[in-house]
Design a protein around this motif. Structure first.
Motif, short mmCIF file in Angstrom:
data_model
loop_
_atom_site.label_atom_id
_atom_site.label_comp_id
_atom_site.label_asym_id
_atom_site.label_seq_id
_atom_site.Cartn_x
_atom_site.Cartn_y
_atom_site.Cartn_z
N UNK A 22 -71.85 -44.66 -60.03
CA UNK A 22 -70.53 -44.61 -60.66
C UNK A 22 -70.59 -45.20 -62.06
N UNK A 23 -71.73 -45.02 -62.71
CA UNK A 23 -71.97 -45.66 -64.00
C UNK A 23 -71.18 -45.01 -65.13
N UNK A 24 -71.13 -43.69 -65.16
CA UNK A 24 -70.49 -42.99 -66.28
C UNK A 24 -69.02 -43.38 -66.40
N UNK A 25 -68.61 -43.65 -67.64
CA UNK A 25 -67.22 -43.98 -67.91
C UNK A 25 -67.09 -45.15 -68.87
N UNK A 26 -65.87 -45.60 -69.04
CA UNK A 26 -65.57 -46.71 -69.95
C UNK A 26 -65.44 -48.01 -69.15
N UNK A 27 -66.05 -49.08 -69.69
CA UNK A 27 -66.08 -50.39 -69.05
C UNK A 27 -65.62 -51.45 -70.04
N UNK A 34 -66.42 -53.68 -74.98
CA UNK A 34 -66.31 -52.42 -74.24
C UNK A 34 -67.59 -51.62 -74.35
N UNK A 35 -67.81 -50.78 -73.37
CA UNK A 35 -68.92 -49.83 -73.44
C UNK A 35 -68.50 -48.52 -72.81
N UNK A 36 -69.05 -47.46 -73.36
CA UNK A 36 -68.82 -46.12 -72.86
C UNK A 36 -70.17 -45.58 -72.44
N UNK A 37 -70.36 -45.39 -71.13
CA UNK A 37 -71.66 -45.02 -70.58
C UNK A 37 -71.67 -43.60 -70.05
N UNK A 38 -72.82 -42.97 -70.19
CA UNK A 38 -73.03 -41.66 -69.60
C UNK A 38 -74.39 -41.68 -68.90
N UNK A 39 -74.40 -41.30 -67.63
CA UNK A 39 -75.62 -41.28 -66.84
C UNK A 39 -76.00 -39.84 -66.57
N UNK A 140 -71.80 -61.50 -67.65
CA UNK A 140 -70.54 -60.81 -67.91
C UNK A 140 -70.13 -60.03 -66.68
N UNK A 141 -68.83 -59.90 -66.51
CA UNK A 141 -68.26 -59.04 -65.47
C UNK A 141 -67.50 -57.93 -66.17
N UNK A 142 -67.96 -56.71 -65.95
CA UNK A 142 -67.30 -55.53 -66.51
C UNK A 142 -66.47 -54.85 -65.43
N UNK A 143 -65.34 -54.35 -65.82
CA UNK A 143 -64.51 -53.57 -64.91
C UNK A 143 -64.37 -52.18 -65.51
N UNK A 144 -64.49 -51.19 -64.64
CA UNK A 144 -64.40 -49.81 -65.09
C UNK A 144 -62.93 -49.45 -65.32
N UNK A 145 -62.66 -48.82 -66.47
CA UNK A 145 -61.30 -48.36 -66.75
C UNK A 145 -60.99 -47.21 -65.80
N UNK A 146 -59.89 -47.32 -65.11
CA UNK A 146 -59.53 -46.32 -64.10
C UNK A 146 -58.66 -45.23 -64.69
#
Length: 146
Positions: A22-27, A34-39, A140-146
């Motif tokens: 579930x990596x892809x998305x904004x965190x 913030x980070x924007x990931x694509x797997x 760090x604790x990242x939460x995925x933007x839903x």
């Protein structure tokens, strides 16, 4: 939470392992970075990281960097299952430093995605004798933007 001299309070999460990638998305983390990931299908990660950390106070309010990384895959009972372990890194062009993160993605009590990471930040110095002060470590604790 009780405070003790030299000890910061830690919020404990009830986390359970996630069984899919579930990596892809904004965190976003607790500092506002913030980070924007694509797997891709091979578990390779690419994206951008915008820091809001105090390490990077400069003329621009937030420094950004491209990141690269991987998730881990393994075979379990004859099937390929994406695990939730992750690693990624970036080079900070303005500061001349590099960061590396490792961690794992979990579901919290509300079934939301949480990425717990540990990081190293290595900053440049002008001579070998000063190398002792070049590396910082943190979490760090990242939460995925839903």
């Amino acid at each position: 939470m009780a405070w003790s001299k030299g000890i910061l309070p830690v919020r404990l999460f009830s986390l359970s392992k996630v069984g899919r990638s579930i990596v892809s998305g904004k965190w976003c983390n607790e500092l506002g970075s913030t980070m924007d990931l694509k797997e891709d299908e091979n578990g390779q990660i690419s994206g951008t990281y915008i820091t809001n950390a105090e390490f990077f106070k400069s003329n621009s309010p937030k420094e950004g960097a491209k990141l690269v990384g991987y998730t881990n895959t393994h075979k379990k009972n004859g099937t390929t299952t994406m695990t939730t372990t992750i690693t990624f890194c970036m080079a900070w062009k303005e500061e001349g430093s590099c960061s590396g993160f490792t961690g794992q993605i979990f579901k919290d009590d509300k079934n939301l995605d949480v990425m717990k990471t540990t990081w190293l930040l290595h900053s440049p110095v002008d001579c070998l004798k000063k190398n002792w002060k070049t590396t910082c470590v943190g979490e760090n604790t990242f939460r995925k933007n839903q």
